[in-house]
Design an enzyme around this catalytic site. Structure first.
Site, PDB file in Angstrom:
ATOM      1  N   LEU A 116      -6.312  10.837   8.851  1.00  0.00           N
ATOM      2  CA  LEU A 116      -4.965  11.121   8.356  1.00  0.00           C
ATOM      3  C   LEU A 116      -3.980  11.123   9.524  1.00  0.00           C
ATOM      4  O   LEU A 116      -2.841  10.669   9.395  1.00  0.00           O
ATOM      5  CB  LEU A 116      -4.944  12.454   7.597  1.00  0.00           C
ATOM      6  CG  LEU A 116      -5.831  12.513   6.333  1.00  0.00           C
ATOM      7  CD1 LEU A 116      -5.741  13.889   5.675  1.00  0.00           C
ATOM      8  CD2 LEU A 116      -5.450  11.448   5.321  1.00  0.00           C
ATOM      9  N   GLY A 144       0.830  -1.213   0.000  1.00  0.00           N
ATOM     10  CA  GLY A 144       0.000   0.000   0.000  1.00  0.00           C
ATOM     11  C   GLY A 144       0.856   1.251   0.000  1.00  0.00           C
ATOM     12  O   GLY A 144       1.802   1.387   0.787  1.00  0.00           O
ATOM     13  N   HIS A 187     -18.303   5.896   4.155  1.00  0.00           N
ATOM     14  CA  HIS A 187     -17.128   6.767   4.066  1.00  0.00           C
ATOM     15  C   HIS A 187     -15.856   6.174   4.674  1.00  0.00           C
ATOM     16  O   HIS A 187     -14.776   6.345   4.148  1.00  0.00           O
ATOM     17  CB  HIS A 187     -17.452   8.088   4.758  1.00  0.00           C
ATOM     18  CG  HIS A 187     -16.359   9.100   4.677  1.00  0.00           C
ATOM     19  ND1 HIS A 187     -15.897   9.592   3.476  1.00  0.00           N
ATOM     20  CD2 HIS A 187     -15.616   9.709   5.642  1.00  0.00           C
ATOM     21  CE1 HIS A 187     -14.926  10.484   3.706  1.00  0.00           C
ATOM     22  NE2 HIS A 187     -14.726  10.550   5.012  1.00  0.00           N
ATOM     23  N   ARG A 223     -20.518  12.729  12.757  1.00  0.00           N
ATOM     24  CA  ARG A 223     -21.085  12.193  11.512  1.00  0.00           C
ATOM     25  C   ARG A 223     -22.187  11.167  11.749  1.00  0.00           C
ATOM     26  O   ARG A 223     -23.157  11.124  10.999  1.00  0.00           O
ATOM     27  CB  ARG A 223     -19.962  11.562  10.693  1.00  0.00           C
ATOM     28  CG  ARG A 223     -19.008  12.608  10.211  1.00  0.00           C
ATOM     29  CD  ARG A 223     -17.800  12.023   9.566  1.00  0.00           C
ATOM     30  NE  ARG A 223     -16.917  13.106   9.161  1.00  0.00           N
ATOM     31  CZ  ARG A 223     -15.735  12.934   8.598  1.00  0.00           C
ATOM     32  NH1 ARG A 223     -15.283  11.711   8.383  1.00  0.00           N
ATOM     33  NH2 ARG A 223     -14.997  13.956   8.257  1.00  0.00           N
TER      34      ARG A 223
HETATM   35  C1  FAD Z   1     -13.263  11.459  -0.213  1.00  0.00           C
HETATM   36  C2  FAD Z   1     -12.551  11.277   1.104  1.00  0.00           C
HETATM   37  C3  FAD Z   1     -12.123  12.390   1.838  1.00  0.00           C
HETATM   38  C4  FAD Z   1     -11.468  12.216   3.052  1.00  0.00           C
HETATM   39  N1  FAD Z   1     -11.025  13.322   3.746  1.00  0.00           N
HETATM   40  C5  FAD Z   1     -10.326  13.146   4.890  1.00  0.00           C
HETATM   41  C6  FAD Z   1      -9.759  14.265   5.575  1.00  0.00           C
HETATM   42  O1  FAD Z   1      -9.807  15.407   5.117  1.00  0.00           O
HETATM   43  N2  FAD Z   1      -9.121  14.044   6.760  1.00  0.00           N
HETATM   44  C7  FAD Z   1      -8.996  12.778   7.279  1.00  0.00           C
HETATM   45  O2  FAD Z   1      -8.403  12.635   8.357  1.00  0.00           O
HETATM   46  N3  FAD Z   1      -9.465  11.694   6.613  1.00  0.00           N
HETATM   47  C8  FAD Z   1     -10.118  11.846   5.437  1.00  0.00           C
HETATM   48  N4  FAD Z   1     -10.580  10.742   4.765  1.00  0.00           N
HETATM   49  C9  FAD Z   1     -10.180   9.390   5.230  1.00  0.00           C
HETATM   50  C10 FAD Z   1      -8.712   9.137   4.862  1.00  0.00           C
HETATM   51  O3  FAD Z   1      -8.427   9.780   3.652  1.00  0.00           O
HETATM   52  C11 FAD Z   1      -8.387   7.646   4.713  1.00  0.00           C
HETATM   53  O4  FAD Z   1      -8.799   6.939   5.845  1.00  0.00           O
HETATM   54  C12 FAD Z   1      -6.877   7.461   4.538  1.00  0.00           C
HETATM   55  O5  FAD Z   1      -6.382   8.283   3.515  1.00  0.00           O
HETATM   56  C13 FAD Z   1      -6.529   6.021   4.237  1.00  0.00           C
HETATM   57  O6  FAD Z   1      -5.158   5.954   3.951  1.00  0.00           O
HETATM   58  P1  FAD Z   1      -4.414   4.559   3.851  1.00  0.00           P
HETATM   59  O7  FAD Z   1      -2.982   4.847   3.667  1.00  0.00           O
HETATM   60  O8  FAD Z   1      -4.815   3.703   4.992  1.00  0.00           O
HETATM   61  O9  FAD Z   1      -5.050   3.864   2.537  1.00  0.00           O
HETATM   62  P2  FAD Z   1      -5.251   4.390   1.034  1.00  0.00           P
HETATM   63  O10 FAD Z   1      -4.895   5.788   0.819  1.00  0.00           O
HETATM   64  O11 FAD Z   1      -6.615   3.939   0.650  1.00  0.00           O
HETATM   65  O12 FAD Z   1      -4.191   3.528   0.243  1.00  0.00           O
HETATM   66  C14 FAD Z   1      -4.293   2.123   0.104  1.00  0.00           C
HETATM   67  C15 FAD Z   1      -3.110   1.626  -0.679  1.00  0.00           C
HETATM   68  O13 FAD Z   1      -3.135   0.203  -0.690  1.00  0.00           O
HETATM   69  C16 FAD Z   1      -2.887  -0.277  -1.978  1.00  0.00           C
HETATM   70  N5  FAD Z   1      -3.564  -1.568  -2.143  1.00  0.00           N
HETATM   71  C17 FAD Z   1      -4.835  -1.886  -1.835  1.00  0.00           C
HETATM   72  N6  FAD Z   1      -5.086  -3.157  -2.169  1.00  0.00           N
HETATM   73  C18 FAD Z   1      -3.956  -3.659  -2.693  1.00  0.00           C
HETATM   74  C19 FAD Z   1      -3.581  -4.921  -3.251  1.00  0.00           C
HETATM   75  N7  FAD Z   1      -4.434  -5.939  -3.352  1.00  0.00           N
HETATM   76  N8  FAD Z   1      -2.323  -5.057  -3.716  1.00  0.00           N
HETATM   77  C20 FAD Z   1      -1.444  -4.039  -3.655  1.00  0.00           C
HETATM   78  N9  FAD Z   1      -1.745  -2.833  -3.149  1.00  0.00           N
HETATM   79  C21 FAD Z   1      -2.983  -2.650  -2.677  1.00  0.00           C
HETATM   80  C22 FAD Z   1      -3.428   0.788  -2.908  1.00  0.00           C
HETATM   81  O14 FAD Z   1      -2.774   0.743  -4.153  1.00  0.00           O
HETATM   82  C23 FAD Z   1      -3.101   2.081  -2.131  1.00  0.00           C
HETATM   83  O15 FAD Z   1      -1.806   2.513  -2.457  1.00  0.00           O
HETATM   84  C24 FAD Z   1     -11.242  10.904   3.549  1.00  0.00           C
HETATM   85  C25 FAD Z   1     -11.653   9.794   2.815  1.00  0.00           C
HETATM   86  C26 FAD Z   1     -12.316   9.973   1.613  1.00  0.00           C
HETATM   87  C27 FAD Z   1     -12.787   8.744   0.874  1.00  0.00           C
END
Ligand code: FAD
Length: 566
Positions: free
Chosen positions: A386, A12, A345, A273
C-alpha cells in the site's frame, strides 16, 4: 467507435490509480477507466496496514535495511530510500482528506511491525480494511476534474512513433467500443494472482494492464518473483493476514510441533513471508502436513489477551479472523486450529519504470502492483504494497501531469484503434474447439504445480511446453456468446490471453534464474548466487515467439548484500 478525450487517462481505480488521479486532477482533466467500480478493486480487501516511515526525528535506516534484507537484496535501493523519505508526508495527506488511523489512548498513531521486521513502522486504518482508503480517495475525486468510466475493459494501448497516444476499451455494459485519446496514460491495473490455482487475490487480478503494455512494447522486469503468503484458508484461498501471527498465532504441523522454531529460530512465525511459506510447504511435502495437506494456525489461546484491552486495534483484527474462519471454513477459532496453506499473494515484478513511474515509452507511466520500480525486490515485506501504491502513485501522477501540460494532443492513431475493434469483433464471434474456462484452469494448475514455491528445471520446462500449447489452443477458442451486453465470456477470454502471456514470462524468468533468492526457490540451485544473479531480469515482447530476456544491474547504495538470517 465512440471517441473520448482527456489530458490524462488512468487505467485502474485501486489505490495506485486513485492516488495518481488526486495529483493529476489538480491541474489537468482526467479520465479513470476501470473494469470494476473502484470499491471492487482488489485494494479494498487489504487489511489496510501501511508502512509509514519515518516520523520527524526518526531514522529511516532500519526500515530501509529490513525492507532490503526482506527483498533478498534485489530491491533498487534508491527507490527504497524514496519510499522511506516520503511516507510521513503521505500519512499527513491521508489524514487531511479524512482517513482515520488507529490511535493509542494518548492520541499517537499506533505503529507495529509486521513479519520479517523489527521496526515499528506499520500503521493501520481504523476500519481495518483498505476499503477506507479507496472510498476516501474516490470521494475526493468526485469533486475534481475527473470522469470515471466504470466497467470499461481496456484492450490496447496506442503507441505511435514511440509516444503513447491513448487506449482502446470496451464498455462491458453495452459492448460499445471506445477510443480514448490522451496526452499521457498511467497504468495501475494491479497484480496477476489468478495465474495460479490458489491465490488470495480477487478474480479480477489478471494483470491486464501489464500484459497489454508488454505487447505494446513496454519491457517487464523481475517477473519470476511471485510472493506466496503463508496463511490462506485451505480450500478457498481467503487470506488470514500476517497480524494473526504478529499477535501470537502459532503454526503447527501434524505432530503438533511449532516447526518455525527450526527454520527461523529468532523470528519464528513472523519471519518474512518467503521464509515461512517455504518452511510450511517443506513440512507438507515431507509428510508432516495435517491430513497430509495443510498446516494448523493456532489462535485458540488468544481471545483472553484482548478481552480487556481499551484500544480496539488487536481485538478488531482478532474478531476479523474469527469471522473469516467461521464464514469460509466453518471453524471456531477459540476451539479449533485454522487450516491454512501458502497461496499466491503478490507479484513483485511488473512493468519496468523509474522512480517517477516512467516507462521507456514516452507518455506511458505505471504504478502500484502492476509496475516494478523494484522497491520490493525478491520478496515483499508486509504493509509495503500500500505504501508503494501511495508514494509511487503520487509520483506517476506528478510526472504524467507535467508531460501532459508540456505537449499538445498528438494525432490519434485511428487505424490502430480500428484494427483493434475488428480483432474484438472476430474474437466475440470465435467458434473454435477450445473452451476458455478449461484453458484457464489448465494454466492455473500447471503454474501451481510446476512454478509454485519450489521450482526445478524439469517442472519449469513442463510448464513452458504447456503454456506454448495453451497459446496455440487460444487461437481456436469458442466464446460461446456473440452478444454485446455484459458479454463476460468475451472478458474472460481477454483476461485469459493476458494470463497466458504473463505466465510465459514468469516461467521463462524462473527457468533462467539459477539460484534461490527470496520467493524464487530453485531446488536444483538452492543457494543465493550474488556473483552471477544479483541482477534484474528484463522481458521484451517478441510477437509470436518467446519474450526476449536481458539483464540489468541492481541499484545498491548503502546496503551491500549479506547472509539473510531470521
Ligand atoms: C487479501 C489481500 C490483503 C492485502 N493486505 C495488504 C495490506 O494490509 N497491506 C499492504 O501493504 N498490502 C496488502 N495487500 C497487497 C495490496 O493490497 C495490493 O498490492 C494493492 O492494493 C494493489 O493496488 P493497485 O492499485 O495496484 O491495484 P488494484 O487494487 O488491484 O486495482 C486494480 C484496478 O485496475 C483495474 N483494471 C484491471 N484490469 C483492467 C482492465 N483490463 N481494464 C480496466 N481496468 C482494469 C481494476 O478495475 C482495478 O480498479 C493485500 C493483498 C490482498 C490480495
Amino acid at each position: 467507435m465512440i471517441f473520448q478525450t482527456h489530458d490524462v487517462i488512468i487505467i485502474g481505480a485501486g489505490l495506485a490509480g486513485l492516488r495518481a488521479a488526486i495529483e493529476c486532477s489538480k491541474f489537468v482533466d482526467v479520465g479513470i477507466v476501470s473494469k470494476v467500480y473502484p470499491v471492487r478493486s482488489h485494494t479494498v480487501s487489504a487489511t489496510g496496514a501501511i508502512h509509514i516511515s519515518p516520523a520527524p526525528g526518526e531514522d529511516p535506516e532500519e526500515y530501509m535495511r529490513e525492507t532490503i534484507k526482506g527483498g533478498d537484496y534485489l530491491n533498487d535501493q534508491d527507490a527504497v530510500e524514496i519510499m522511506a523519505q516520503e511516507g510521513f508526508t503521505e500519512l499527513i495527506h491521508l489524514e487531511d482528506i479524512g482517513v482515520v488511523f488507529h490511535r493509542d489512548l494518548d492520541g499517537t498513531i499506533i505503529r507495529s511491525s509486521p513479519g520479517g521486521m523489527t521496526t515499528r513502522t506499520a500503521t493501520i486504518v481504523s476500519s481495518g480494511w483498505a476499503q477506507e482508503l479507496v472510498c476516501t480517495l474516490q470521494e475526493q475525486l468526485l469533486k475534481r476534474r475527473t470522469t470515471f468510466y466504470n466497467e470499461f475493459f481496456i484492450t490496447s494501448i496506442l503507441i505511435k512513433d514511440g509516444v503513447c497516444r491513448g487506449i482502446t476499451a470496451i464498455d462491458i455494459k453495452s459492448g460499445e467500443f471506445y477510443g480514448f485519446r490522451a496526452k499521457s496514460v498511467i497504468i495501475a491495473t494491479g497484480g496477476w494472482g489468478r495465474v495460479y490455482a490458489i491465490t488470495s487475490n480477487s478474480h479480477i487480478c489478471t494483470g491486464d494492464g501489464t500484459a497489454i503494455a508488454f505487447r505494446a512494447g513496454a519491457p517487464l522486469k523481475d517477473m519470476e518473483f511471485v510472493q506466496f503468503h503463508p496463511t490462506v484458508l485451505y480450500g478457498s484461498g481467503i487470506l488470514i493476514s500476517e497480524t494473526a501471527r504478529v499477535i501470537g498465532g502459532r503454526l503447527l504441523n501434524s505432530n503438533g510441533e511449532q516447526f518455525m522454531k527450526k527454520y527461523a529460530p529468532r523470528f519464528k512465525e513472523i519471519a518474512p513471508r518467503d521464509v515461512v511459506s517455504q518452511a510450511m510447504q517443506r513440512e507438507i511435502d515431507e509428510g508432516r502436513g495435517i491430513e497430509g495437506s495443510y498446516i494448523g494456525l493456532d489462535l485458540r489461546q488468544m481471545r483472553k489477551r484482548f478481552r480487556r484491552q481499551k484500544i480496539p486495534f488487536f481485538k478488531q483484527r482478532f474478531d476479523a479472523f474469527a469471522d473469516l474462519a467461521e464464514t469460509y471454513a466453518l471453524i471456531d477459532i477459540d476451539q479449533e486450529i485454522i487450516p491454512v496453506i501458502p497461496g499466491e499473494h503478490f507479484t513483485m515484478g511488473g512493468i519496468k519504470t523509474d522512480v517517477w513511474g516512467e516507462t521507456p515509452i514516452k507518455g506511458l507511466y505505471a504504478a502500484g502492483e502492476c509496475a516494478c520500480i523494484s522497491v520490493q525486490g525478491a520478496n515483499r515485506e508486509g504493509a509495503n504494497a500500500l505504501t508503494e501504491c501511495l508514494i509511487f502513485g503520487r509520483r506517476a501522477g506528478i510526472r504524467a501531469t507535467e508531460f501532459a501540460r508540456k505537449i499538445d494532443f498528438l494525432e490519434f492513431p485511428r487505424d490502430q484503434a480500428e484494427s483493434e475493434e475488428q480483432k474484438l469483433v472476430n474474437l466475440r464471434n470465435a467458434k473454435g474447439h477450445y473452451d476458455v474456462n478449461a484453458i484457464r484452469q489448465e494454466l492455473q494448475h500447471t503454474m501451481w504445480k510446476n512454478v509454485g514455491l519450489f521450482r526445478n528445471k524439469e517442472g519449469l520446462e513442463t510448464a513452458l511446453k504447456k503454456i506454448i500449447e495453451l497459446k496455440s489452443k487460444f487461437k481456436e477458442i469458442d466464446i460461446g456468446d456473440d452478444s454485446k451486453i455484459f458479454n463476460t465470456a468475451l472478458i474472460y477470454a481477454l483476461e485469459l490471453k493476458n494470463l497466458i502471456d504473463l505466465s510465459e514470462c514468469i516461467v521463462l524468468g524462473a527457468l533462467n534464474r539459477k539460484e534461490h533468492r527470496g520467493a524464487h526457490y530453485r531446488e536444483d540451485f538452492p543457494q543465493r548466487d550474488d556473483k552471477n544473479w544479483l541482477k534484474h531480469s528484463i522481458f521484451n515482447y517478441n510477437g509470436e515467439n518467446s519474450p526476449i530476456l536481458s539483464f540489468e544491474d541492481v541499484v545498491i547504495t548503502r546496503f551491500p548484500p549479506k547472509a539473510r538470517e531470521y
